[in-house]
Write a protein that holds these residues in place. Structure first.
Motif, short mmCIF file in Angstrom:
data_model
loop_
_atom_site.label_atom_id
_atom_site.label_comp_id
_atom_site.label_asym_id
_atom_site.label_seq_id
_atom_site.Cartn_x
_atom_site.Cartn_y
_atom_site.Cartn_z
N GLN A 28 3.16 -4.05 -1.64
CA GLN A 28 2.43 -3.48 -0.52
C GLN A 28 1.00 -3.19 -0.97
O GLN A 28 0.79 -2.65 -2.03
CB GLN A 28 3.11 -2.18 -0.06
CG GLN A 28 2.49 -1.57 1.15
CD GLN A 28 3.23 -0.32 1.59
OE1 GLN A 28 3.69 0.44 0.76
NE2 GLN A 28 3.35 -0.13 2.88
N THR A 29 0.05 -3.55 -0.15
CA THR A 29 -1.34 -3.29 -0.50
C THR A 29 -1.73 -1.88 -0.10
O THR A 29 -1.06 -1.24 0.71
CB THR A 29 -2.28 -4.29 0.20
OG1 THR A 29 -2.12 -4.16 1.61
CG2 THR A 29 -1.97 -5.72 -0.22
N ALA A 30 -2.83 -1.39 -0.64
CA ALA A 30 -3.26 -0.02 -0.37
C ALA A 30 -3.63 0.18 1.09
O ALA A 30 -3.45 1.26 1.65
CB ALA A 30 -4.44 0.34 -1.26
N ASP A 31 -4.15 -0.86 1.75
CA ASP A 31 -4.54 -0.70 3.15
C ASP A 31 -3.37 -0.90 4.11
O ASP A 31 -3.52 -0.77 5.31
CB ASP A 31 -5.69 -1.62 3.52
CG ASP A 31 -5.33 -3.09 3.36
OD1 ASP A 31 -4.36 -3.38 2.65
OD2 ASP A 31 -6.04 -3.92 3.94
N ASP A 32 -2.19 -1.18 3.58
CA ASP A 32 -1.00 -1.34 4.42
C ASP A 32 -0.12 -0.09 4.34
O ASP A 32 1.10 -0.17 4.40
CB ASP A 32 -0.22 -2.57 3.97
CG ASP A 32 0.85 -2.98 4.97
OD1 ASP A 32 0.72 -2.63 6.15
OD2 ASP A 32 1.81 -3.64 4.55
N THR A 33 -0.74 1.05 4.19
CA THR A 33 -0.02 2.32 4.15
C THR A 33 -0.58 3.24 5.23
O THR A 33 -1.63 2.96 5.81
CB THR A 33 -0.20 3.01 2.78
OG1 THR A 33 -1.59 3.28 2.58
CG2 THR A 33 0.30 2.13 1.64
N ASP A 34 0.12 4.33 5.50
CA ASP A 34 -0.38 5.30 6.47
C ASP A 34 -1.75 5.82 6.05
O ASP A 34 -2.65 5.97 6.88
CB ASP A 34 0.59 6.46 6.62
CG ASP A 34 1.87 6.07 7.34
OD1 ASP A 34 1.86 5.01 8.00
OD2 ASP A 34 2.85 6.81 7.25
N GLN A 35 -1.90 6.11 4.77
CA GLN A 35 -3.18 6.63 4.29
C GLN A 35 -4.28 5.56 4.42
O GLN A 35 -5.41 5.87 4.76
CB GLN A 35 -3.05 7.06 2.83
CG GLN A 35 -4.27 7.76 2.31
CD GLN A 35 -4.06 8.27 0.90
OE1 GLN A 35 -3.10 7.91 0.23
NE2 GLN A 35 -4.96 9.10 0.44
N TRP A 37 -4.50 3.36 6.71
CA TRP A 37 -4.86 3.29 8.13
C TRP A 37 -5.54 4.57 8.59
O TRP A 37 -5.94 4.68 9.74
CB TRP A 37 -3.61 3.04 8.98
CG TRP A 37 -3.20 1.61 8.98
CD1 TRP A 37 -2.29 1.03 8.16
CD2 TRP A 37 -3.68 0.59 9.84
NE1 TRP A 37 -2.17 -0.30 8.45
CE2 TRP A 37 -3.02 -0.60 9.49
CE3 TRP A 37 -4.60 0.55 10.87
CZ2 TRP A 37 -3.26 -1.81 10.14
CZ3 TRP A 37 -4.83 -0.65 11.51
CH2 TRP A 37 -4.16 -1.81 11.14
N THR A 41 0.35 11.72 6.64
CA THR A 41 1.71 11.45 6.19
C THR A 41 2.68 12.30 6.98
O THR A 41 2.32 13.33 7.57
CB THR A 41 1.85 11.76 4.69
OG1 THR A 41 1.49 13.12 4.46
CG2 THR A 41 0.98 10.85 3.86
#
Length: 57
Positions: A28-35, A37, A41
């Motif tokens: 998972q890439t860093a930009d594919d997380t809630d943070q 986006w 949390t």
């Protein structure tokens, strides 16, 4: 008499270490997380269920 220049080694010839911790791409890439986006949390499912419109009952 023509002299030949030594051929450079291409990518196909180079040695690559494929050890146990080798990964091609992260799961998972860093930009594919809630943070990534810009979202907070945690979830708000309880609030959304409590604030359902009357026609949903």
């Amino acid at each position: 008499m023509m002299t030949q220049e030594p051929r450079s080694r291409g990518d196909d010839d180079r040695v690559v270490d494929l050890g146990d911790d080798f990964t091609v791409l992260p799961e998972q890439t860093a930009d594919d997380t809630d943070q990534g986006w810009g979202e907070r949390t945690g979830d708000n499912d309880d609030r959304l269920l409590a604030e359902r419109p009357p026609h949903w009952d």
